[in-house]
Motif scaffolding. Structure first.
Motif, PDB file in Angstrom:
ATOM      1  N   SER A  31       0.824  -1.206   0.000  1.00  0.00           N
ATOM      2  CA  SER A  31       0.000   0.000   0.000  1.00  0.00           C
ATOM      3  C   SER A  31       0.862   1.263   0.000  1.00  0.00           C
ATOM      4  CB  SER A  31      -0.924   0.006   1.219  1.00  0.00           C
ATOM      5  OG  SER A  31      -0.180   0.220   2.395  1.00  0.00           O
ATOM      6  N   SER A  32       2.161   1.102   0.163  1.00  0.00           N
ATOM      7  CA  SER A  32       3.040   2.264   0.236  1.00  0.00           C
ATOM      8  C   SER A  32       3.486   2.717  -1.150  1.00  0.00           C
ATOM      9  CB  SER A  32       4.279   1.919   1.083  1.00  0.00           C
ATOM     10  OG  SER A  32       5.266   2.902   0.891  1.00  0.00           O
ATOM     11  N   LEU A  33       3.449   4.017  -1.357  1.00  0.00           N
ATOM     12  CA  LEU A  33       3.950   4.551  -2.624  1.00  0.00           C
ATOM     13  C   LEU A  33       5.449   4.316  -2.757  1.00  0.00           C
ATOM     14  CD1 LEU A  33       2.080   7.973  -2.908  1.00  0.00           C
ATOM     15  CD2 LEU A  33       1.717   5.920  -4.287  1.00  0.00           C
ATOM     16  N   ASP A  34       6.110   4.085  -1.641  1.00  0.00           N
ATOM     17  CA  ASP A  34       7.569   3.891  -1.649  1.00  0.00           C
ATOM     18  C   ASP A  34       7.983   2.442  -1.868  1.00  0.00           C
ATOM     19  OD1 ASP A  34       7.867   6.557  -1.123  1.00  0.00           O
ATOM     20  OD2 ASP A  34       7.766   6.252   1.054  1.00  0.00           O
ATOM     21  N   ARG A  35       7.020   1.584  -2.103  1.00  0.00           N
ATOM     22  CA  ARG A  35       7.400   0.168  -2.289  1.00  0.00           C
ATOM     23  C   ARG A  35       8.369   0.059  -3.463  1.00  0.00           C
ATOM     24  NH1 ARG A  35       2.123   0.517  -4.473  1.00  0.00           N
ATOM     25  NH2 ARG A  35       2.088  -0.005  -6.680  1.00  0.00           N
ATOM     26  N   ASN A  36       9.116  -1.039  -3.453  1.00  0.00           N
ATOM     27  CA  ASN A  36      10.199  -1.156  -4.417  1.00  0.00           C
ATOM     28  C   ASN A  36       9.760  -1.607  -5.806  1.00  0.00           C
ATOM     29  OD1 ASN A  36      13.203  -1.108  -4.627  1.00  0.00           O
ATOM     30  ND2 ASN A  36      12.800  -3.155  -5.414  1.00  0.00           N
ATOM     31  N   ASN A  37       8.601  -2.285  -5.902  1.00  0.00           N
ATOM     32  CA  ASN A  37       8.208  -2.939  -7.164  1.00  0.00           C
ATOM     33  C   ASN A  37       9.327  -3.857  -7.647  1.00  0.00           C
ATOM     34  OD1 ASN A  37       5.649  -1.716  -7.380  1.00  0.00           O
ATOM     35  ND2 ASN A  37       6.591   0.146  -8.176  1.00  0.00           N
ATOM     36  N   SER A  38       9.763  -4.746  -6.760  1.00  0.00           N
ATOM     37  CA  SER A  38      10.904  -5.622  -7.057  1.00  0.00           C
ATOM     38  C   SER A  38      10.673  -6.455  -8.314  1.00  0.00           C
ATOM     39  CB  SER A  38      11.148  -6.570  -5.882  1.00  0.00           C
ATOM     40  OG  SER A  38      11.336  -5.835  -4.704  1.00  0.00           O
ATOM     41  N   LEU A  39       9.475  -7.001  -8.442  1.00  0.00           N
ATOM     42  CA  LEU A  39       9.113  -7.726  -9.667  1.00  0.00           C
ATOM     43  C   LEU A  39       8.068  -6.865 -10.355  1.00  0.00           C
ATOM     44  CD1 LEU A  39       9.176 -10.230 -11.490  1.00  0.00           C
ATOM     45  CD2 LEU A  39       7.450 -11.262 -10.012  1.00  0.00           C
ATOM     46  N   THR A  40       8.512  -6.106 -11.321  1.00  0.00           N
ATOM     47  CA  THR A  40       7.626  -5.079 -11.859  1.00  0.00           C
ATOM     48  C   THR A  40       6.878  -5.590 -13.090  1.00  0.00           C
ATOM     49  OG1 THR A  40       7.526  -2.722 -12.325  1.00  0.00           O
ATOM     50  CG2 THR A  40       9.329  -3.919 -13.349  1.00  0.00           C
ATOM     51  N   SER A  41       6.055  -4.753 -13.670  1.00  0.00           N
ATOM     52  CA  SER A  41       5.159  -5.185 -14.742  1.00  0.00           C
ATOM     53  C   SER A  41       5.932  -5.555 -16.007  1.00  0.00           C
ATOM     54  CB  SER A  41       4.175  -4.060 -15.056  1.00  0.00           C
ATOM     55  OG  SER A  41       4.894  -2.914 -15.448  1.00  0.00           O
ATOM     56  N   GLY A  42       5.262  -6.264 -16.898  1.00  0.00           N
ATOM     57  CA  GLY A  42       5.865  -6.615 -18.177  1.00  0.00           C
ATOM     58  C   GLY A  42       6.407  -8.030 -18.237  1.00  0.00           C
ATOM     59  N   HIS A  43       6.374  -8.742 -17.114  1.00  0.00           N
ATOM     60  CA  HIS A  43       6.852 -10.127 -17.168  1.00  0.00           C
ATOM     61  C   HIS A  43       5.812 -11.011 -17.848  1.00  0.00           C
ATOM     62  CE1 HIS A  43       4.141 -11.232 -13.959  1.00  0.00           C
ATOM     63  NE2 HIS A  43       4.610 -10.256 -13.216  1.00  0.00           N
ATOM     64  N   ARG A  44       6.173 -12.277 -18.038  1.00  0.00           N
ATOM     65  CA  ARG A  44       5.336 -13.129 -18.872  1.00  0.00           C
ATOM     66  C   ARG A  44       4.657 -14.265 -18.118  1.00  0.00           C
ATOM     67  NH1 ARG A  44       9.243 -13.382 -24.223  1.00  0.00           N
ATOM     68  NH2 ARG A  44       9.598 -11.152 -24.299  1.00  0.00           N
ATOM     69  N   ALA A  45       4.394 -14.047 -16.841  1.00  0.00           N
ATOM     70  CA  ALA A  45       3.666 -15.074 -16.093  1.00  0.00           C
ATOM     71  C   ALA A  45       2.254 -15.190 -16.645  1.00  0.00           C
ATOM     72  CB  ALA A  45       3.610 -14.712 -14.612  1.00  0.00           C
ATOM     73  N   CYS A  46       1.660 -16.370 -16.479  1.00  0.00           N
ATOM     74  CA  CYS A  46       0.264 -16.556 -16.871  1.00  0.00           C
ATOM     75  C   CYS A  46      -0.618 -15.633 -16.032  1.00  0.00           C
ATOM     76  CB  CYS A  46      -0.209 -17.981 -16.603  1.00  0.00           C
ATOM     77  SG  CYS A  46       0.830 -19.277 -17.223  1.00  0.00           S
ATOM     78  N   GLN A  47      -1.797 -15.375 -16.567  1.00  0.00           N
ATOM     79  CA  GLN A  47      -2.783 -14.611 -15.804  1.00  0.00           C
ATOM     80  C   GLN A  47      -3.110 -15.382 -14.520  1.00  0.00           C
ATOM     81  OE1 GLN A  47      -6.346 -14.027 -18.027  1.00  0.00           O
ATOM     82  NE2 GLN A  47      -6.650 -11.977 -17.210  1.00  0.00           N
ATOM     83  N   GLY A  48      -3.171 -14.692 -13.418  1.00  0.00           N
ATOM     84  CA  GLY A  48      -3.546 -15.339 -12.159  1.00  0.00           C
ATOM     85  C   GLY A  48      -2.443 -16.144 -11.518  1.00  0.00           C
ATOM     86  N   CYS A  49      -1.190 -15.931 -11.934  1.00  0.00           N
ATOM     87  CA  CYS A  49      -0.066 -16.724 -11.399  1.00  0.00           C
ATOM     88  C   CYS A  49       0.200 -16.388  -9.925  1.00  0.00           C
ATOM     89  CB  CYS A  49       1.186 -16.442 -12.223  1.00  0.00           C
ATOM     90  SG  CYS A  49       2.655 -17.246 -11.564  1.00  0.00           S
ATOM     91  N   GLY A  50       0.051 -17.369  -9.063  1.00  0.00           N
ATOM     92  CA  GLY A  50       0.291 -17.147  -7.638  1.00  0.00           C
ATOM     93  C   GLY A  50       1.756 -16.897  -7.334  1.00  0.00           C
TER      94      GLY A  50
END
Ligand SMILES: Cc1ncc(C[n+]2csc(CCOP(=O)(O)OP(=O)(O)O)c2C)c(N)n1
Ligand code: SF4
Ligand SMILES: [Mg+2]
Length: 334
Positions: A31-50
């Motif tokens: 919930s923090s704006l300062d989070r790191n986003n360590s694994l950020t968008s654009g990766h190729r996991a399937c939809q709904g990947c736990g």
């Protein structure tokens, strides 16, 4: 939970908007704006990947706990493959790919090198799937535990070798259909026992910290990672991460499926320090294992017309044993 007024459980969830109702001190990392986003968008996991979800929450928590001073070694598997198709990367941490079976040893080497260089403030995480952890990397992992190397190892357990096409691992549950345990014969699906519990094996090494976690309880996962980073020495967190592709579950049901694993008792949530259980998360609303199983195509044969009811009874017995062993019903609603 503390707060300016009484917050009901359903008002908090895991979303930013829900977290605003809580005191800043207990708001989630995500919930923090300062989070790191360590694994950020654009990766190729399937939809709904736990696994993608679990890794993001785990590593962002670890990054906060270490003020960004962290190196990650990643075993071969879905998490590595979907995040780093050469020359791209979704990682916003110092990250390196080990082999399939040696992430614990590589992480141990990184920790040793940092120590020699006087950089013990930089913390080390190793991570891998269940195949990498409970099977092929198991010897390296046990060595890392036994030497009490200063590494947190995180296993993302999706209960099979997903990256190579859903082969059985020794974390695959009884009766599950995989590519190597087809639904044929008298005992369709996985006929080989009930797997091994690496959390319990880790505890038998008397390492400082062991925990299980689930993507159904993301705040609890964050807490456990942060807690793990308060210790030096070998630490282990085992995260249950549904895989819609391998489990034959709906991509929108990942959290629901994970929650039913917890609420049925099939995946107990607990913490242990120095080999002793120090905490467990009680079940809020107990459900029979059928509720969990019937959402997944890999167990569909258990509900076929001529299915042997003893197989579901066997799975229920495993859940019952977990509930008794970890005292998971104390204070439960039902
Ligand atoms: C020594 C070796 N054997 C086999 C492989 C092929 N391989 C790559 S990933 C993988 C399965 C990974 O399964 P798991 O660790 O459970 O991770 P998941 O993909 O399920 O997240 C296999 C068999 C390999 N890379 N190296
Ligand atoms: S196969 Fe499973 S673990 Fe792999 S990316 Fe897809 S959902 Fe995630
Ligand atoms: Mg796996």
């Amino acid at each position: 939970m503390t707060g300016p007024r009484h917050i009901k459980f359903y008002q908090t969830g895991t979303f930013t908007v829900g977290n605003r109702l809580l005191d800043v001190a207990v708001q989630s990392v995500q919930s923090s704006l300062d989070r790191n986003n360590s694994l950020t968008s654009g990766h190729r996991a399937c939809q709904g990947c736990g696994e993608a979800l679990g890794a993001r929450y785990a590593l962002d928590s670890a990054m906060r706990a270490t003020q960004g001073q962290m190196v990650v070694a990643n075993a071969t598997g879905c998490l590595e493959v979907f995040s780093t198709p050469y020359p791209e990367s979704s990682w916003r941490v110092a990250w390196l790919h080990s082999l399939f079976g040696n992430a614990p040893a590589v992480a141990t080497g990184i920790a040793a090198a940092l120590k020699v260089k006087g950089r013990s403030n930089v913390r080390v995480i190793a991570q891998g799937g269940d195949g990498a952890t409970v099977d092929i990397g198991f010897g390296c992992l046990s060595g890392m535990f036994e030497r009490n190397d200063d590494v947190l190892y995180i296993c993302y357990d999706n209960e099979a070798y997903m990256n190579t096409g859903v082969q059985r691992s020794s974390a695959t549950p009884a009766a599950a259909r995989t590519a190597t345990t087809p639904t044929v014969g008298d005992e369709p699906g996985n006929v080989f026992g009930q797997g091994k519990s690496v959390p319990l094996i880790a505890m038998a090494h008397f390492i400082p910290y062991v925990a299980t976690a689930s993507v159904a309880e993301l705040r609890d996962l964050e807490y456990k990672v942060e807690r793990a980073m308060t210790f030096r020495g070998a630490r282990y967190i085992h995260v249950h991460v549904p895989c819609p592709l391998g489990w034959g579950s709906d991509t929108g049901d990942t959290i629901k499926v994970a929650r039913l694993a917890v609420e049925s008792g099939l995946f107990p949530l607990f913490e242990a320090e120095q080999g002793e259980v120090v905490g467990r998360r009680t079940i809020r609303r107990r459900v029979p294992v059928e509720e969990y199983l019937k959402l997944q195509g890999r167990f569909a044969h258990l509900f076929a017309k001529n299915a042997d009811p003893r197989r579901i009874a066997l799975i229920q017995a495993i859940a019952d044993r977990n509930i008794a062993r970890f005292n998971l019903l104390e204070g439960a609603d039902a």
